[in-house]
Scaffold this active site. Sequence first.
Site, PDB file in Angstrom:
ATOM      1  N   THR A   1     -11.303   3.384  10.224  1.00 13.21           N
ATOM      2  CA  THR A   1     -11.213   2.561  11.444  1.00 13.21           C
ATOM      3  C   THR A   1     -10.793   3.373  12.666  1.00 13.21           C
ATOM      4  OG1 THR A   1      -9.001   1.894  10.697  1.00 13.21           O
ATOM      5  CG2 THR A   1     -10.816   0.366  10.291  1.00 13.21           C
TER       6      THR A   1
ATOM      7  N   ARG B   1       1.908  -0.335  10.990  1.00 15.58           N
ATOM      8  CA  ARG B   1       2.791  -0.128  12.137  1.00 15.58           C
ATOM      9  C   ARG B   1       3.208  -1.405  12.874  1.00 15.58           C
ATOM     10  NH1 ARG B   1      -0.604   4.808  14.639  1.00 15.58           N
ATOM     11  NH2 ARG B   1      -2.209   3.859  13.326  1.00 15.58           N
TER      12      ARG B   1
ATOM     13  N   ASP C   1     -14.121  13.641  -4.758  1.00 11.44           N
ATOM     14  CA  ASP C   1     -14.247  14.917  -5.477  1.00 11.44           C
ATOM     15  C   ASP C   1     -15.450  14.796  -6.405  1.00 11.44           C
ATOM     16  OD1 ASP C   1     -13.605  17.436  -6.724  1.00 11.44           O
ATOM     17  OD2 ASP C   1     -11.523  17.098  -6.134  1.00 11.44           O
TER      18      ASP C   1
ATOM     19  N   LYS D   1       0.839  -1.205   0.000  1.00 14.50           N
ATOM     20  CA  LYS D   1       0.000   0.000   0.000  1.00 14.50           C
ATOM     21  C   LYS D   1       0.871   1.252   0.000  1.00 14.50           C
ATOM     22  CE  LYS D   1      -2.194   1.738   3.718  1.00 14.50           C
ATOM     23  NZ  LYS D   1      -2.108   3.203   3.758  1.00 14.50           N
TER      24      LYS D   1
ATOM     25  N   LYS E   1      -7.428   7.758  -1.399  1.00 15.29           N
ATOM     26  CA  LYS E   1      -8.812   8.054  -0.968  1.00 15.29           C
ATOM     27  C   LYS E   1      -9.432   9.210  -1.754  1.00 15.29           C
ATOM     28  CE  LYS E   1      -8.189   6.232   3.708  1.00 15.29           C
ATOM     29  NZ  LYS E   1      -6.774   5.797   3.602  1.00 15.29           N
TER      30      LYS E   1
ATOM     31  N   ASP F   1      -3.442   4.169  -2.077  1.00 12.62           N
ATOM     32  CA  ASP F   1      -4.439   4.552  -1.074  1.00 12.62           C
ATOM     33  C   ASP F   1      -4.451   6.072  -0.893  1.00 12.62           C
ATOM     34  OD1 ASP F   1      -6.350   4.380   0.913  1.00 12.62           O
ATOM     35  OD2 ASP F   1      -4.879   4.004   2.506  1.00 12.62           O
TER      36      ASP F   1
END
Length: 214
Positions: A113, A192, A63, A31, A60, A58
């Site tokens: 999330t 992470r 528009d 990603k 997002k 990614d």
Amino acid sequence: MKKLILALDIYEEKKALDMVKALSEYVDIFKVGPILFLKSGPSIVGKIKKLNKEVFLDLKFHDIPQTVKRAVQSAADLGVYSLTLHSSGGKDMIAEASSIQNRPKLWAVTVLTSQETKPEKVVELAILAKESGADGVIASPLEIGLIKKECGREFTVVTPGIRIANANDDQKRVAAPSSAIKAGADFIVVGRPIIEAENPKEAAKKIYEEISKL
């Protein structure tokens, strides 16, 4: 295709590419989000693909429909495997994005999330995304079963918010890797817990082996 997606939320291009090489045994899709994309530029996509890996872009998109359609075309020209757009952008926006020929897979973000929400809201957005032409959605581990029930087993669910143990961070709706896969996730996105681990390769191997047994 392996179910583990690694989030390259890393500033340094060299560190990101070293991570791709080191974890290639356990990860097929990497990603690339705004952190790395803004630092390295679009060329980072080609550099990862030269390592025979796929890119999940990614960014997002959210528009007006024509702008998102053109953004999807630009992403298709880069050769990304998949990308995200916000389901809250609406039916017309997603439909225009899905009209691009030979386009990447469109994974619509339902609710982040890091936010609290009701499962019904996530399912509502997933149904909207499917009916508008998206190939799948981004949703927390807690809504996978409901989405599969309402949208069908073939509708892809990609799940961030994966944690190995209790983590005191910004994520609210989380689960362990095995729990997400058992619930029906097609892919889990982990950042992470791997890239900040003392030994990222060992951390990726542990998750890969855990979900491969299921």
